[in-house]
Scaffold this active site. Structure first.
Site, PDB file in Angstrom:
ATOM      1  N   LYS A  95     -37.560  10.765  35.469  1.00 27.69           N
ATOM      2  CA  LYS A  95     -37.080  12.470  35.057  1.00 27.69           C
ATOM      3  C   LYS A  95     -36.901  13.260  36.170  1.00 27.69           C
ATOM      4  CE  LYS A  95     -37.186  11.265  30.167  1.00 27.69           C
ATOM      5  NZ  LYS A  95     -37.721  11.241  28.942  1.00 27.69           N
ATOM      6  N   ARG A 106     -41.947   3.909  28.398  1.00 27.53           N
ATOM      7  CA  ARG A 106     -40.516   3.565  28.149  1.00 27.53           C
ATOM      8  C   ARG A 106     -40.157   3.769  29.886  1.00 27.53           C
ATOM      9  NH1 ARG A 106     -35.616   6.286  28.080  1.00 27.53           N
ATOM     10  NH2 ARG A 106     -33.910   5.428  26.782  1.00 27.53           N
TER      11      ARG A 106
HETATM   12  N1  HH2 Z   1     -35.743   9.505  27.190  1.00 24.19           N
HETATM   13  C1  HH2 Z   1     -34.459   9.161  27.061  1.00 24.19           C
HETATM   14  C2  HH2 Z   1     -33.746   8.746  26.078  1.00 24.19           C
HETATM   15  N2  HH2 Z   1     -34.310   8.178  25.023  1.00 24.19           N
HETATM   16  N3  HH2 Z   1     -36.557   7.925  23.990  1.00 24.19           N
HETATM   17  C3  HH2 Z   1     -37.787   8.031  23.823  1.00 24.19           C
HETATM   18  N4  HH2 Z   1     -38.588   7.773  22.675  1.00 24.19           N
HETATM   19  N5  HH2 Z   1     -38.502   8.950  24.685  1.00 24.19           N
HETATM   20  C4  HH2 Z   1     -37.873   9.410  25.923  1.00 24.19           C
HETATM   21  O1  HH2 Z   1     -38.575   9.994  26.538  1.00 24.19           O
HETATM   22  C5  HH2 Z   1     -36.736   9.174  26.144  1.00 24.19           C
HETATM   23  C6  HH2 Z   1     -35.892   8.458  25.032  1.00 24.19           C
HETATM   24  C7  HH2 Z   1     -33.706   9.611  28.546  1.00 24.19           C
HETATM   25  O2  HH2 Z   1     -33.942   8.819  29.393  1.00 24.19           O
HETATM   26  P1  HH2 Z   1     -32.922   7.667  29.698  1.00 24.19           P
HETATM   27  O3  HH2 Z   1     -32.624   6.854  28.774  1.00 24.19           O
HETATM   28  O4  HH2 Z   1     -33.064   7.044  31.106  1.00 24.19           O
HETATM   29  O5  HH2 Z   1     -31.426   8.278  30.062  1.00 24.19           O
HETATM   30  P2  HH2 Z   1     -30.195   8.600  29.120  1.00 24.19           P
HETATM   31  O6  HH2 Z   1     -30.573   9.364  28.137  1.00 24.19           O
HETATM   32  O7  HH2 Z   1     -29.126   9.250  29.953  1.00 24.19           O
HETATM   33  O8  HH2 Z   1     -29.595   7.158  28.666  1.00 24.19           O
END
Ligand code: HH2
Length: 280
Positions: free
Chosen positions: A220, A254
């Protein structure tokens, strides 16, 4: 402690690793790599081989400013990947805030609904209540397009704790059993770097709410702010944040980098003398 999901009762006597499977063309860190079902399914298989405890499939990016995707398009991305993932022997979570996608995912065998909106969308509670699914309730404000304008707190730890405990109460009142619920502070969602770090420093207070704590620090922006590293060079920073979160009570991590996180957690758990047991 454990996390009850549809097919699996996840033993949380040691921290567990949730592997991210983004089926989105615009995800901030691995966009374009897994946007086709076949590649995403291969990614799921690789994460299982690396020792992942839970797969988390997402069909809509939630990065700051990300555009919305409609439910049909989101489901079209997720469906073939979910169908394959549920055969791999690990619990499968679907990352969505849309009730329509939740319902379809549960019909297709998803074990967990991971909702960055904590089941606040109209119809979301009804979609999961009675399903027996695990749910992850995350704190955020607004929507990805607008959330950074809402990063304003007097006491971020107290405000996030109050939100999560109220959501858990309402979700239980709607018929979801307490042991199906996990909470997530929502690092990076409507929070500045300073908010994220204050929240991590005070995270034990969230763990004390009595539900398993799931956290997402992987790659992040705050880690980039601290280290000056671009997103593809944040593994060391991600591991440090993950272990700091575990020390402050997190039980599910995660992450994108499953193999490295599994090793880090094994070392952390070994020091504590915890035994390493498979999911029941
Ligand atoms: N962060 C993201 C997406 N979903 N769900 C939970 N429970 N907690 C989090 O911190 C969280 C989440 C964002 O990360 P990422 O999936 O890598 O990116 P994107 O939203 O672009 O798919």
């Amino acid at each position: 402690m454990h996390w009850q999901t549809r097919r699996f009762r996840i033993d949380l006597s040691r921290p567990r690793v949730m592997g991210i499977v983004n089926v989105t063309p615009d995800s901030f860190s691995d966009g374009g790599h897994h946007d086709e079902a076949r590649a995403a399914i291969a990614h799921c298989e690789r994460l299982v081989a690396e020792g992942v405890d839970i797969l988390d499939i997402g069909g809509e990016s939630t990065r700051p400013g990300a555009p919305r995707v409609d439910a049909d398009a989101e489901w079209a991305r997720i469906a073939p990947v979910l169908a394959a993932a549920v055969t791999l022997g690990v619990p499968v979570s679907v990352d969505t805030w849309k009730p329509e996608v939740m319902r379809r995912a549960l019909d297709a065998g998803a074990d967990i609904i991971n909702d960055v909106q904590a089941l606040q969308a109209d119809g979301a509670l009804a979609a999961v209540a009675g399903s027996g699914a695990g749910v992850c309730l995350m704190h955020m404000r607004g929507e990805p397009v607008s959330m950074m304008a809402l990063a304003d707190y007097e006491d971020v730890v107290a405000e996030v704790a109050a939100f999560l405990s109220e959501r858990a109460r309402l979700v239980r009142a709607a018929g979801v059993s307490a042991d199906c619920i996990a909470l997530d502070p929502g690092y990076g969602f409507a929070k500045t770097a300073e908010h994220n770090l204050t929240l991590l420093a005070g995270q034990q207070r969230l763990a004390a709410l009595g539900y398993p704590l799931l956290v997402g620090w992987s790659r992040k922006r705050t880690l980039g702010d601290i280290t000056g590293r671009p997103v593809e060079q944040r593994l060391a920073a991600s591991l440090a944040a993950a272990l700091r979160a575990v020390s402050a009570g997190a039980l599910v991590l995660r992450v994108h980098d499953v193999a490295a996180t599994v090793d880090a957690v094994k070392v952390w758990a070994a020091v504590d003398g915890a035994t390493i047991r498979p999911i029941e």
